[in-house]
Design a protein around this motif. Structure first.
Motif, mmCIF file in Angstrom:
data_model
loop_
_atom_site.group_PDB
_atom_site.id
_atom_site.type_symbol
_atom_site.label_atom_id
_atom_site.label_comp_id
_atom_site.label_asym_id
_atom_site.label_seq_id
_atom_site.Cartn_x
_atom_site.Cartn_y
_atom_site.Cartn_z
ATOM 1 N N LEU A 6 0.807 -1.221 0.000
ATOM 2 C CA LEU A 6 0.000 0.000 0.000
ATOM 3 C C LEU A 6 0.844 1.276 0.000
ATOM 4 O O LEU A 6 0.519 2.233 -0.704
ATOM 5 C CB LEU A 6 -0.926 0.012 1.215
ATOM 6 N N ILE A 7 1.923 1.293 0.777
ATOM 7 C CA ILE A 7 2.657 2.536 1.015
ATOM 8 C C ILE A 7 4.098 2.529 0.484
ATOM 9 O O ILE A 7 4.561 3.508 -0.101
ATOM 10 C CB ILE A 7 2.699 2.860 2.530
ATOM 11 N N LEU A 8 4.817 1.422 0.682
ATOM 12 C CA LEU A 8 6.264 1.446 0.464
ATOM 13 C C LEU A 8 6.691 1.167 -0.978
ATOM 14 O O LEU A 8 7.420 1.961 -1.585
ATOM 15 C CB LEU A 8 6.945 0.452 1.416
ATOM 16 N N HIS A 9 6.265 0.020 -1.521
ATOM 17 C CA HIS A 9 6.791 -0.389 -2.828
ATOM 18 C C HIS A 9 5.739 -0.608 -3.909
ATOM 19 O O HIS A 9 6.059 -0.555 -5.095
ATOM 20 C CB HIS A 9 7.629 -1.674 -2.671
ATOM 21 N N GLY A 10 4.499 -0.889 -3.522
ATOM 22 C CA GLY A 10 3.459 -1.091 -4.519
ATOM 23 C C GLY A 10 3.590 -2.400 -5.268
ATOM 24 O O GLY A 10 4.191 -3.369 -4.781
ATOM 25 N N ASP A 11 3.060 -2.418 -6.472
ATOM 26 C CA ASP A 11 3.052 -3.623 -7.301
ATOM 27 C C ASP A 11 4.403 -3.787 -7.986
ATOM 28 O O ASP A 11 4.972 -2.816 -8.500
ATOM 29 C CB ASP A 11 1.938 -3.512 -8.348
ATOM 30 N N ASN A 12 4.909 -5.011 -8.014
ATOM 31 C CA ASN A 12 6.169 -5.269 -8.713
ATOM 32 C C ASN A 12 6.041 -5.060 -10.217
ATOM 33 O O ASN A 12 7.021 -4.799 -10.906
ATOM 34 C CB ASN A 12 6.645 -6.696 -8.436
ATOM 35 N N ASN A 13 4.809 -5.210 -10.733
ATOM 36 C CA ASN A 13 4.554 -4.992 -12.157
ATOM 37 C C ASN A 13 4.413 -3.490 -12.399
ATOM 38 O O ASN A 13 3.449 -2.875 -11.982
ATOM 39 C CB ASN A 13 3.267 -5.726 -12.563
ATOM 40 N N LEU A 14 5.364 -2.899 -13.103
ATOM 41 C CA LEU A 14 5.372 -1.447 -13.277
ATOM 42 C C LEU A 14 4.288 -0.951 -14.230
ATOM 43 O O LEU A 14 4.126 0.259 -14.405
ATOM 44 C CB LEU A 14 6.750 -0.985 -13.750
ATOM 45 N N ARG A 15 3.545 -1.842 -14.830
ATOM 46 C CA ARG A 15 2.364 -1.403 -15.581
ATOM 47 C C ARG A 15 1.257 -0.988 -14.627
ATOM 48 O O ARG A 15 0.306 -0.314 -15.017
ATOM 49 C CB ARG A 15 1.859 -2.522 -16.500
#
Length: 229
Positions: free
Chosen positions: A169-178
Motif C-alpha cells: 500500500l505505502i512502500l513499494h506497490g506492485d512489482n509490475n510497473l504497468r
C-alpha cells in the motif's frame, strides 16, 4: 457519488478530484491507455447506482428503472477486467447480504435479473469457445497445481494479506510497473491515515449504515481474484 454522500461539500469534492488524479493506483493505469481504467469508472458507477436505488427518494415511475439500471451497470462491470468476473458476482452476493429485508426484495430481484441478462454474452462465448476465457488464468493460478488443499489455502491467505500490507500500500506497490509508478506504494500515506480516521469515526459513532458496510465489505473482497494467481 461524492456529491450525494457529502451533500455537495466543495472541500471533499476537490480532495476527491485530486485523489483520483494523482493516486499512484489510478495514475499509471490511466496514463498508459489500459482499458483496465474502465474498471475504476464502473466501480464508482456501481456505488452511485446502489446509493440511488436504496438511499435516494425519487420519482415512483422510476422505481423499477433504477434497480434495472443498477443491475446492468453491475453486470457490465464483469467485462471491464478479468478480475471483475469474480468481483462482480461476489459484489452481488454482498449486496443481497447487506440490503436483505422485505422492502428491498423486489429491488434486489430486479438488480439480479438485469445482472444475469448481462452475462448472456459471456455464457454464449464460454460455450462456443470452451476454455478460452480461463486459459490465461489457469496458466497463472496455482488452483490446478499438484499440491495439497492446505498448501493452496496457505498461498491464498498469504497473497490476500500481501494486498493489505504496508509494503504494497505505502512502500513499494506492485512489482509490475504497468500497475505502479515504481516510486512508492499504490496509495499515499495521508490517504491511508484518512481512511483509518474515517473507519475509526464509523466504529466509535456506530454509523453502520448499510452503504458504509457494503463499501467496507467490497474493499475487503476486492483482492480475491488477484489472490488466486
Amino acid at each position: 457519488l461524492a456529491t450525494k454522500l457529502f451533500h455537495g461539500n466543495k472541500t471533499i469534492q476537490l480532495y476527491l478530484l485530486a485523489s483520483f488524479g494523482f493516486l499512484p493506483l489510478f495514475f499509471t493505469i490511466s496514463r498508459i491507455a489500459f482499458e483496465v481504467i474502465s474498471q475504476l469508472a464502473w466501480v464508482s458507477a456501481v456505488g452511485l447506482c446502489i446509493w440511488m436505488v436504496f438511499h435516494e427518494e425519487g420519482n415512483r415511475r422510476l422505481e423499477n428503472f433504477k434497480p434495472l439500471l443498477c443491475g446492468v451497470v453491475l453486470g457490465t462491470f464483469t467485462y471491464t477486467y478479468s478480475t471483475s468476473r469474480l468481483i462482480s458476482t461476489v459484489a452481488l452476493g454482498v449486496l443481497w447480504l447487506v440490503y436483505f429485508e422485505r422492502k428491498n426484495i423486489r429491488k434486489l430481484f430486479l438488480i439480479s435479473i438485469a445482472f444475469i441478462v448481462c452475462l448472456i454474452p459471456l455464457a454464449w462465448f464460454t460455450l462456443k469457445f470452451p476454455g478460452a476465457i480461463t486459459s490465461r488464468f489457469r496458466g497463472l493460478s496455482y488452483i490446478d497445481a499438484p499440491i495439497s488443499l492446505a498448501e493452496k489455502m496457505g498461498i491464498f491467505a498469504h497473497n490476500l494479506a500481501t494486498y493489505f500490507s504496508l509494503d504494497f500500500l505505502i512502500l513499494h506497490g506492485d512489482n509490475n510497473l504497468r500497475h505502479s509508478t515504481g516510486q512508492g506504494g499504490i496509495v499515499y500515506i495521508v490517504t491511508l491515515i484518512l481512511f483509518l480516521i474515517g473507519l475509526a469515526y464509523f466504529l466509535v459513532n456506530k454509523k453502520f449504515d448499510r452503504f458504509n458496510v457494503f463499501l467496507l465489505l467490497n474493499l475487503i473482497i476486492s483482492p480475491l481474484a488477484a489472490a488466486l494467481t
